[in-house]
Scaffold this active site. Sequence first.
Site, PDB file in Angstrom:
ATOM      1  N   LYS A 208       0.916  -1.087  -0.024  1.00  0.00           N
ATOM      2  CA  LYS A 208       0.105   0.037  -0.183  1.00  0.00           C
ATOM      3  C   LYS A 208       0.893   1.203   0.012  1.00  0.00           C
ATOM      4  CE  LYS A 208      -3.867   1.952   2.773  1.00  0.00           C
ATOM      5  NZ  LYS A 208      -4.645   1.419   4.038  1.00  0.00           N
TER       6      LYS A 208
ATOM      7  N   SER B 260      -9.616   1.175   3.079  1.00  0.00           N
ATOM      8  CA  SER B 260      -8.783   2.061   2.112  1.00  0.00           C
ATOM      9  C   SER B 260      -7.604   1.312   1.250  1.00  0.00           C
ATOM     10  CB  SER B 260      -8.350   3.030   2.921  1.00  0.00           C
ATOM     11  OG  SER B 260      -7.315   2.365   3.991  1.00  0.00           O
TER      12      SER B 260
ATOM     13  N   SER C 299      -9.643  -1.130   7.055  1.00  0.00           N
ATOM     14  CA  SER C 299      -9.086  -0.993   5.942  1.00  0.00           C
ATOM     15  C   SER C 299      -8.403  -2.060   5.224  1.00  0.00           C
ATOM     16  CB  SER C 299      -8.179   0.348   5.832  1.00  0.00           C
ATOM     17  OG  SER C 299      -9.084   1.687   5.694  1.00  0.00           O
TER      18      SER C 299
HETATM   19  N1  GLN Z   1     -12.946   3.297   6.442  1.00  0.00           N
HETATM   20  C1  GLN Z   1     -12.195   3.884   7.587  1.00  0.00           C
HETATM   21  C2  GLN Z   1     -11.958   5.140   7.491  1.00  0.00           C
HETATM   22  O1  GLN Z   1     -12.224   6.052   6.454  1.00  0.00           O
HETATM   23  C3  GLN Z   1     -11.207   2.913   7.962  1.00  0.00           C
HETATM   24  C4  GLN Z   1      -9.996   3.487   7.155  1.00  0.00           C
HETATM   25  C5  GLN Z   1      -8.855   2.679   7.639  1.00  0.00           C
HETATM   26  O2  GLN Z   1      -9.118   1.465   8.288  1.00  0.00           O
HETATM   27  N2  GLN Z   1      -7.687   3.207   7.081  1.00  0.00           N
HETATM   28  O3  GLN Z   1     -11.454   5.821   8.384  1.00  0.00           O
END
Ligand code: GLN
Length: 478
Positions: free
Chosen positions: A75, A150, A174
């Site tokens: 990532k 994400s 994410s």
């Molecule tokens: N969808 C969650 C957020 O927007 C989690 C994102 C993540 O785990 N980086 O914060």
Amino acid sequence: MNIDNMSAIEIAEKVRAGKLLAVDVTEHYLKRCQRLNNRLNAIISLSEQAMIEAEKIDNGKKENLALAGVPVLLKDMFCTQNLKTTAASKILKEFVPPYSSTVTEKLQSAGAIVLGKCNQDEFAMGSSNETSFFGPAKNPWNLEYVTGGSSGGSAAAVAARLAPLSIGTDTGGSIRQPASFCGVFGIKPTYGRISRYGIIAFASSFDQAGPLSLRVKDSSLCLEVLCGKDEKDSTSISQPVPRFSNAQFKNNLKVGRIKSFFNNQVNKSILNKANEAMDLLKSNGAQIVDIDIDHLEVAVDTYYLIAMSEASSNLSRYDGVRYGYRADFSRNQPKNLEDFYSRTRSEGFGEEVKRRIALGTYSLSSGYYEAYYLQAAKVRRLIRNSFLRAFENVDVLVSPVTTDTAFRIGEKTENPLEMYYNDSFTTCVNLAGLPAASVPIGFDNKGLPMGLQLIANDFQEEVILSTAQKNRGPLQVL
Ligand code: GLN
């Protein structure tokens, strides 16, 4: 030999034994990435060093390299020396880190080849990969659908076999949510298991790295490489790292079904498949009980409040002074330092990131701190306590990962709250700091994948890994 069908474990074994060359594997996957990425948009940059690294593996001593010649995609949150690391943000779009994250270094020391960097939501803020400055990654099962986020690029890449293994980060879901949307295995270990050093910070008290793969065993092996205390991250924990890849399915496993997450808001196919998965566990000797966890109804709100507060502080470092994007002042000089910062940050950050910085700054401001941040911190503790009580009676908790399968690109971008509630089943785990995974359990009637969430007590990743292997999703080659 069909390289696409080889597990990371097999590749490493063959490379170690001299039966396969790391350069051949690397070339194969680089070509595949180049060929497929214009449709998937799962990768932001490919490494120009990959072939050189592979050659070094082939020519060096490789007997002890757990991941000898295994191509890995990271990532774009993981700093990679000499390779662009953007966090999918305009503000870092040309940033080349002067050092590598501990995760990057550990992978490379174990013989893995970093092929490139995956698309994601900007600064890992999002649930669909649509906040990326580089545009959304596409779901390999249907290119009109989101990958989840994400770590959407990391999940899509593994699903499309652009690499046998990828690394994501999970702050509120994410790794697990995109893993479920793309039909791959993904695990977030216990908070503190893997060093955060050199991972671009979003919400530091939640951020955890973890692997995604088609096969559970490949993630197990990867965890063996990545876990462990790192002096450079004071929140990393010195806890023995088990041989995760040897984890055995537990006899008389006690499984707790999180009752409130099996509700009528959840897509019927997900409920059916989750029940089938539990039947499978039962037929393997597991006992299933219903469990109530307290305060889950406020988990999403609590998570977002804390995550935004931490983000507002973490992202204050992007000011355009030393590195990163700087507004173009050539025609219109900044009036003062504040104007310099504010024009740089207004142009450099996307909408969602700005929304979070604003809300997070508000909840930390004097007069509001006690009512918002501090209150949320207390609820967080209550949720963790409730999970710990549950683990006095069960080995593992199960729930759906999401209420539904992947949605269409663009379908939820107008409504941030609806997007946040995507994380209804995952954020509670980060609040509690526990390890959890998404295991593929099948497809809905649109042909989109579904996942089952497995949650374990602190440092009990082995229970998750060994249980997941019993659960053969249609995509799994275990
Ligand atoms: N969808 C969650 C957020 O927007 C989690 C994102 C993540 O785990 N980086 O914060």
